[in-house]
Design an enzyme around this catalytic site. Structure first.
Site, PDB file in Angstrom:
ATOM      1  CG  HIS B 104      -1.681   1.292   1.578  1.00  0.00           C
ATOM      2  ND1 HIS B 104      -1.877   1.862   2.672  1.00  0.00           N
ATOM      3  CD2 HIS B 104      -2.493   2.023   0.517  1.00  0.00           C
ATOM      4  CE1 HIS B 104      -2.817   2.733   2.538  1.00  0.00           C
ATOM      5  NE2 HIS B 104      -3.184   2.804   1.297  1.00  0.00           N
ATOM      6  CG  HIS B 123      -2.289   3.464   6.114  1.00  0.00           C
ATOM      7  ND1 HIS B 123      -1.116   3.289   5.497  1.00  0.00           N
ATOM      8  CD2 HIS B 123      -2.279   4.495   6.460  1.00  0.00           C
ATOM      9  CE1 HIS B 123      -0.333   4.473   5.406  1.00  0.00           C
ATOM     10  NE2 HIS B 123      -1.263   5.388   6.060  1.00  0.00           N
TER      11      HIS B 123
END
Lengths: 874, 175
Positions: B104, B123
């Site tokens: 990501h 995250h």
């Protein structure tokens, strides 16, 4: 094995690659992206001077790099008739997402139509007409001519009530100001269609009537408020998965304490700490786990209510806060009405709420204190209230929505920094239409009309009821039966004989048949019943404007061609209107034909200027040229002026009720002197609108609504509402609960956008979710002898559907959570037809039984069934 | 209009199209002017080095070993899971290796031994080491890059390829 692309390098855009502003066309947050495109026979290099990013890509890039491109952000698409490379990657300069990309938006490139790489080959490329027992390609004139003829004939026989319409009303893909204006102009101005519904509900109504009727528009704050709040209060929302980068980029920093400098600087005369958060949800979500990881468990309060009892909790909080004297008395006196009556009507003791909600008295009192207990030194606590589908699709929508707004108003948390009482949103918004006043309130339940054999023709714009409506089982049966009658009639005469075709269709309609016209991007499930299917363009294949959850309006620039003969919806509307005009004129009805004039748009910009620019509040300041210059940051609606003129249109408004403008001076005495309020752009006097110069001046917007303490009511005062608890409100829900074992709660998965209309054609998502999942308590799975991944049937008196079982410890006994709106297992099949008094569906309170169908299907055997939630390293 | 047929068709075309993509990339690369007419033509795929990561006897069940591949800047973990998994190597079919940079945003991930996942503190994305790096939950638009392994007769474990684009690179092997 897990799906892998086996791509080990990607082309780099050259320095002179074309750059376009893009706003993600999926969720409400509207993250900023940039599209880089360049000819297929060229490429840049990794040295900073050799690529469009100006970044050094010669070595390993660090975390959060602006230069890294995942394979999903790359494709080869058609642009002005030429194949070009394209990269669509998050914009680090956009204040919404600061370079973050979600698992949905960061696939925009891969989710584009490409004949070179084969992505999204399901996209519709030609108008299709039911001929020879199948859907066959047709020209626009041919297909629209048939639609116009049948529409005219139905209107002549049944009046405009014989035309039933389903149309999106939002922004982003399959929406936007251009397209909602066009459909609105056709059905509300050229015609006065009253049997119309919206994409995810059976009537033409607001999901948040409750808040609006109190004078409080539902998108009243700004994303920065989540960075400034002392407390975040969230009900019925799982924001890490459904407003991902709003949560990550604006909530998490506050939970971590990294916005303290901003708080001290903007709000200097009060103490500040990292935010605490209260989450109201019957299940433990990944959002709650993330909050605990960031803020510490002691700063996260999960109020795990019995499903559907939000209203009782909110009334108890209102009562408790009022009793403690933690209200904002000056604000209540100056800006609201009916407070005392509402306190009396809604009085709910903590003990009553404990009994109804199942939450402990201690936690309810703690929540009241976190929301409203004054800070050290007596400063008012700043609490942001946010809600979404748990409330909107939940029990007693109208009153529950109002009972939450009561708490926000009582604590003075609307229109002020660190506050707001907002829906979090699904899509972006993009509503610009002529008045819908003729539709009425409550509006017609169009699904019931369709089921009940009413109407003769159905126009569908970007909706798929088969996946996203309630009572879907019955709806599908009735819809298939009625449309099949017309298909059989069409098959009975030669397809090329238009007059005979129309006569056969009309005979079938008189016998209870339905002619169905479906405008969409891809083949849909309801479209399988259609007689005419029309291919639409999506965001980026056309210029498209929308606004996000803080009313931030941007223009997504066209960066590629639509597939084949697909067109923007607004231009399809224009051609349909012109076909209707011709049809009525040829039939000798000039008066009606004249009503379909005014559609001589050549481009989507023409539709924008005719609609938003001319009709919406503040629209006179907004042009494509100005939006283009403002890039992915845009401005926050409503526009109040230009940088060259200053604010010339001061007002308070929701933007949702054009024409409702309450004038008057800001009442700072009642509000306290808020530093931001003094600088608010909407403090100017009402003046003449600035002329549209066609230049690219910056547009001045509105950071927060109601910053002057004036609300959308005739007297400018928000009105407190009486919201007494009345149990499970929708008819039959209590009986359904009493006679079935499992709560079938439902919602979204991070991987999937909306009903998976594009995701179902994406290998990465289809590999992960070949079937919808239903999360179940592991002990319940044990009792039913279910193993992870087993295929189960969920069934009740409304219908049945399927899903694969995923053990989730975060679910209580006899509670489940099913992915909503999924093509291979529609949760709406088991949702009853009962609605609230304004025809808002109640998807969330659904009860059913569950039985095993089979062991895990082959398509899911390689998948992981481990817990979804993150736990910090210990 | 048959959605099912269309779906099958799109899957097939996707496969063909994506295979063609690698060739398209190579074609583009070959248009860069060559210094010499005798220069080596570009290959369709990057050429992966073979790197020794360790020996079977160095591994303890469920205790990840820090490694890097294809070069020192691309970090990862080598794990003996203790139960055979698809794609696992070694006599027990249980040895796997993954990049530990989250696909990501590139944050280094930590290994959770209790459920054999790699987890991102940035995250909250999670990847299952027993399922080929499948993203259990998260924001990455791809599953986790796995290193292709080979075990020789002496028990040495060699990496010789990668199945996804590594975070932070336009090319898995940097020139």
């Amino acid at each position: 094995m897990a799906y892998k692309r086996n791509i080990d390098r990607l082309p780099i855009p050259p320095r002179d690659a074309k750059v376009n502003s893009v706003v993600c066309h999926y969720c409400i947050v509207g993250c900023g992206y940039k599209a880089y495109s360049w000819p297929v026979n060229r490429q840049g290099g990794p040295a900073p001077g050799d690529n469009a990013y100006g970044e050094d890509m010669r070595g390993q890039l660090g975390a959060d790099s602006a230069a890294w491109v995942a394979p999903s952000m790359y494709n080869v698409v058609r642009q002005n008739g030429q194949d070009v490379h394209i990269v669509i990657k998050p914009d680090h300069d956009c204040v919404v997402n600061s370079g973050l990309g979600s698992i949905r938006g960061a696939r925009m490139a891969e989710m584009s139509y490409s004949t070179v790489t084969g992505t999204q080959q399901a996209r519709l490329t030609d108008p299709l007409v039911w001929r020879y027992g199948t859907m066959s390609p047709a020209s626009w004139d041919d297909s629209l001519g048939l639609v116009a003829e049948v529409t005219r004939r139905v209107i002549e026989e049944q009046g405009e009530d014989g035309l039933l319409v389903s149309a999106y009303d939002h922004g982003g893909a399959g929406g936007g100001y251009e397209n909602t204006w066009a459909t609105g102009k056709l059905y509300f101005e050229s015609m006065k269609v009253k049997n119309i519904r919206i994409h995810n509900r059976p009537a033409y109504n607001s999901e948040v009537h409750g808040s609006r009727d109190m004078g409080v528009g539902e998108l009243n704050n700004c994303y920065e408020d989540a960075e400034l709040a002392d407390t975040l209060f969230v009900a019925g929302a799982n924001s890490l998965e459904t407003q991902t980068n709003y949560f990550l980029n604006h909530w998490v920093p506050n939970l971590r304490g990294s916005t303290l400098d901003k708080k001290r600087s903007q709000l200097p005369n009060e103490p500040h700490a990292a935010a605490r958060i209260i989450v109201v949800d019957p299940r433990r979500t990944v959002t709650i786990a993330a909050c605990e990881a960031e803020a510490g468990k002691e700063n996260v309060l999960h109020l795990r209510i019995n499903s559907g009892t939000d209203l009782a909790l909110f009334n108890a909080l209102f009562t408790e806060i009022a009793a403690k004297g933690w209200t904002d008395k000056a604000f209540i006196a100056a800006s609201t009405s009916n407070y005392d009556a509402a306190v009396g009507a809604n009085r709910t003791t903590v003990e009553e709420a404990v009994r109804l909600t199942g939450v402990s008295a201690e936690d309810i009192r703690k929540a009241a204190a976190w929301i409203a207990e004054p800070k050290q030194g007596g400063a008012r606590r700043r609490t942001m209230f946010a809600y979404e589908k748990g409330i909107i699709w939940g029990n007693d929508n109208y009153r529950t929505n109002q009972s939450l707004v009561n708490v926000a108003l009582a604590t003075g948390n609307v229109g002020r920094p660190g506050g707001g009482c907002v829906r979090l949103g699904g899509h972006q918004e993009g509503y610009a239409r002529p008045s819908d006043g003729h539709v009425g309130k409550p509006a017609q339940n169009v699904d019931e009309l369709l089921i009940g054999g009413k109407g003769g023709i159905h126009h569908i714009w970007g909706c798929d009821h088969f996946k996203t409506t309630l009572n879907a089982s019955e709806f599908k049966r009735a819809y298939q039966r009625r449309t099949n009658m017309v298909k059989e009639a069409m098959d009975s005469v030669p397809a090329g004989d238009r007059a005979a075709q129309v006569e056969a269709i009309m005979r079938a309609i008189r016998a209870g048949g339905l002619f169905s016209v479906d405008v969409d991007l891809v083949p849909t499930q309801i479209g399988s019943c259609a007689h005419v299917v029309l291919p639409a363009a999506t965001s980026g294949e056309m210029n498209l404007t929308s606004m996000n959850g803080e009313r931030r309006m941007r223009l997504t620039e066209r960066y590629m061609d639509p597939p084949g003969n697909a067109m923007p919806d607004c231009l399809i509307v224009a051609r349909l209107a012109q076909s209707l005009e011709r049809s009525f004129r040829a039939a000798g009805n000039a008066a009606v034909a004249d009503r379909f004039q005014g559609y001589d748009w050549k481009t989507e910009e023409d539709a924008f200027m005719d609609g938003y620019h001319r009709h919406e509040k503040g629209g006179e300041f907004v042009t494509y040229a100005r939006l283009r210059a403002m890039g992915t940051n845009g401005f926050q609606e409503p526009a109040v002026g230009l940088e060259t003129t200053g604010a010339v249109a001061g007002s308070t408004t929701t933007g949702a009720s054009p024409g409702v403008v309450v004038q008057g001076p800001a009442i700072e005495g009642a509000r306290g002197r808020e530093p931001l309020q003094q600088a608010a752009p909407n403090a100017g006097a009402i003046g003449a609108p600035a002329a549209a110069s066609g230049g690219s001046e910056r547009i001045l917007g509105t950071k927060r609504l109601y910053a002057d303490g004036k609300f959308n009511r005739p007297d400018g005062k928000a009105v407190f509402a009486a919201t007494q608890w009345r149990g499970l409100q929708a008819a039959g829900k209590q009986a359904e609960k009493d006679s079935h074992r499992f709560l079938v709660n439902n919602g979204r998965a991070n991987h999937v956008w909306q009903s998976a209309y594009l995701d179902q054609h994406n290998d990465f998502v289809r590999d992960r979710f070949p079937y919808p999942y239903i999360g179940m308590n592991p002990d319940d799975m044990g009792e039913l002898a279910l193993k992870p991944g087993d295929l189960v049937e969920i069934f009740n008196g409304n219908g049945a559907t399927q899903a694969v079982a995923w053990p989730e410890g975060g679910l209580g006994r006899n509670q489940t959570f099913m992915l909503f709106g999924y093509p291979t297992g529609v949760q709406g099949n088991v949702v009853s037809k009962a609605t609230n008094e304004l025809v808002i569906p109640n998807y969330k309170q659904t009860w059913a039984n569950i039985r095993k169908l089979s062991d895990a299907p082959e398509a899911v055997r390689h998948l992981s069934w481990k817990v979804q939630e993150y736990r910090a390293q210990t | 209009m048959s959605g099912c047929n269309k779906l099958t068709e799109s899957g097939r075309r996707f496969f063909l199209g994506r295979s063609a993509l690698a060739v398209a990339g190579a074609a583009a690369a070959s248009t860069v002017p060559q210094a010499s007419a005798r220069a080596t033509p570009a290959l369709a795929r990057v050429a992966y080095p073979v790197s020794r990561l360790g020996n079977l006897r160095d591994l303890k069940v469920n205790e990840p070993m820090d490694i890097s591949y294809p070069d020192a800047d691309s970090t990862g973990v080598l794990i003996k899971l203790g139960t055979p998994v698809e794609g696992g190597v070694g006599p027990d079919g249980d040895v796997v290796a993954f990049s530990n940079l989250c696909p990501h945003k590139g944050y280094p991930m930590f290994y959770a031994a209790d459920d054999r996942t790699l987890n991102c503190p940035g995250h909250y994305s999670r990847f299952d080491c027993e399922k080929g790096g499948l993203q259990v939950w998260g924001h990455a638009t791809q599953n986790l890059a796995q290193f292709r392994l080979r075990v020789d007769a002496g028990g040495d474990i060699h990496a010789e390829g990668v199945d996804e684009l590594l975070y932070g690179r336009h090319s898995n092997v940097l020139a």
